[in-house]
Scaffold this motif. Sequence first.
Motif, PDB file in Angstrom:
ATOM      1  N   LYS A   1       0.697  -1.345   0.022  1.00  0.00           N
ATOM      2  CA  LYS A   1       0.037  -0.016   0.100  1.00  0.00           C
ATOM      3  C   LYS A   1       0.843   1.137   0.006  1.00  0.00           C
ATOM      4  N   GLY A   2       0.640   2.311  -0.742  1.00  0.00           N
ATOM      5  CA  GLY A   2       1.272   3.422  -0.961  1.00  0.00           C
ATOM      6  C   GLY A   2       2.435   3.307  -2.021  1.00  0.00           C
ATOM      7  N   ARG A   3       2.794   1.965  -2.406  1.00  0.00           N
ATOM      8  CA  ARG A   3       3.864   1.997  -3.044  1.00  0.00           C
ATOM      9  C   ARG A   3       3.511   1.477  -4.606  1.00  0.00           C
ATOM     10  N   PHE A   4       2.539   0.429  -4.574  1.00  0.00           N
ATOM     11  CA  PHE A   4       2.016  -0.071  -5.710  1.00  0.00           C
ATOM     12  C   PHE A   4       0.664   0.518  -6.387  1.00  0.00           C
ATOM     13  N   THR A   5       0.180   0.498  -7.568  1.00  0.00           N
ATOM     14  CA  THR A   5      -0.933   1.182  -7.910  1.00  0.00           C
ATOM     15  C   THR A   5      -1.420   0.175  -9.028  1.00  0.00           C
ATOM     16  N   ILE A   6      -2.652  -0.462  -8.914  1.00  0.00           N
ATOM     17  CA  ILE A   6      -3.313  -1.382 -10.028  1.00  0.00           C
ATOM     18  C   ILE A   6      -4.312  -0.302 -10.674  1.00  0.00           C
TER      19      ILE A   6
ATOM     20  N   ARG B   1      -6.540  -0.398 -14.792  1.00  0.00           N
ATOM     21  CA  ARG B   1      -7.031  -1.400 -15.852  1.00  0.00           C
ATOM     22  C   ARG B   1      -7.502  -0.617 -16.983  1.00  0.00           C
ATOM     23  N   ASP B   2      -7.352  -1.136 -18.378  1.00  0.00           N
ATOM     24  CA  ASP B   2      -7.851  -0.658 -19.514  1.00  0.00           C
ATOM     25  C   ASP B   2      -8.876  -1.617 -20.239  1.00  0.00           C
ATOM     26  N   ASN B   3     -10.368  -1.460 -19.861  1.00  0.00           N
ATOM     27  CA  ASN B   3     -11.176  -2.450 -20.281  1.00  0.00           C
ATOM     28  C   ASN B   3     -11.166  -2.527 -21.990  1.00  0.00           C
ATOM     29  N   ALA B   4     -10.816  -1.345 -22.622  1.00  0.00           N
ATOM     30  CA  ALA B   4     -10.648  -1.557 -24.088  1.00  0.00           C
ATOM     31  C   ALA B   4      -9.646  -2.496 -24.679  1.00  0.00           C
ATOM     32  N   LYS B   5      -8.628  -2.545 -23.755  1.00  0.00           N
ATOM     33  CA  LYS B   5      -7.674  -3.434 -24.100  1.00  0.00           C
ATOM     34  C   LYS B   5      -7.718  -4.820 -23.460  1.00  0.00           C
ATOM     35  N   ASN B   6      -8.488  -4.999 -22.433  1.00  0.00           N
ATOM     36  CA  ASN B   6      -8.552  -6.170 -21.651  1.00  0.00           C
ATOM     37  C   ASN B   6      -7.364  -6.398 -21.038  1.00  0.00           C
ATOM     38  N   THR B   7      -6.845  -5.242 -20.273  1.00  0.00           N
ATOM     39  CA  THR B   7      -5.589  -5.269 -19.821  1.00  0.00           C
ATOM     40  C   THR B   7      -5.640  -4.634 -18.469  1.00  0.00           C
ATOM     41  N   VAL B   8      -4.846  -5.520 -17.452  1.00  0.00           N
ATOM     42  CA  VAL B   8      -4.629  -5.029 -16.164  1.00  0.00           C
ATOM     43  C   VAL B   8      -3.074  -4.532 -15.738  1.00  0.00           C
ATOM     44  N   TYR B   9      -2.915  -3.580 -15.324  1.00  0.00           N
ATOM     45  CA  TYR B   9      -1.520  -3.022 -15.037  1.00  0.00           C
ATOM     46  C   TYR B   9      -1.138  -3.251 -13.473  1.00  0.00           C
ATOM     47  N   LEU B  10      -0.041  -3.112 -13.166  1.00  0.00           N
ATOM     48  CA  LEU B  10       0.512  -2.813 -11.679  1.00  0.00           C
ATOM     49  C   LEU B  10       1.836  -2.033 -11.838  1.00  0.00           C
ATOM     50  N   GLN B  11       1.676  -0.907 -11.202  1.00  0.00           N
ATOM     51  CA  GLN B  11       2.737   0.099 -11.363  1.00  0.00           C
ATOM     52  C   GLN B  11       3.487  -0.065  -9.957  1.00  0.00           C
ATOM     53  N   MET B  12       4.789  -0.493  -9.876  1.00  0.00           N
ATOM     54  CA  MET B  12       5.313  -0.608  -8.600  1.00  0.00           C
ATOM     55  C   MET B  12       6.591   0.268  -8.397  1.00  0.00           C
ATOM     56  N   ASN B  13       6.401   0.975  -7.435  1.00  0.00           N
ATOM     57  CA  ASN B  13       7.492   1.963  -7.113  1.00  0.00           C
ATOM     58  C   ASN B  13       8.065   1.794  -5.971  1.00  0.00           C
ATOM     59  N   SER B  14       9.197   2.165  -5.469  1.00  0.00           N
ATOM     60  CA  SER B  14      10.121   2.150  -4.397  1.00  0.00           C
ATOM     61  C   SER B  14      10.078   0.696  -3.970  1.00  0.00           C
ATOM     62  N   LEU B  15      10.700  -0.058  -4.999  1.00  0.00           N
ATOM     63  CA  LEU B  15      10.813  -1.490  -4.825  1.00  0.00           C
ATOM     64  C   LEU B  15      11.793  -1.840  -3.713  1.00  0.00           C
TER      65      LEU B  15
END
Length: 124
Positions: free
Chosen positions: A65-70, A72-86
Amino acid sequence: QVQLVESGGGLVQAGGSLRLSCAASGRTFSSYAMGWFRQAPGKEREFVAAISWSGGSTYYADSVKGRFTISRDNAKNTVYLQMNSLKPSDTAVYYCAVDPYETTIVEGGAANYWGQGTQVTVSS
């Protein structure tokens, strides 16, 4: 045939960032919840994040929490996970998951569909 294909994993130094993507094919998942899990060597698979079908609700494990952001783009049928401060403790194989219900992913730790996983390695 449904397929979930993750990409974006790799090797990064502590403090760095990565963006994972999971592209779904075989059907439309715009009405499904989507999420991410991870499994480190010798450990059980754990929930990381999930997002509702509309994107209006998101859920995170306390450890990210506070480092990752989920997102999605339904038009592309895609989900993303932005991971910062790994951190090195984020090192794991990350799996994409899709299910009709958020509770199945968030509370049940399960899903109807799974990707094959992508390796994320964070060096200290």
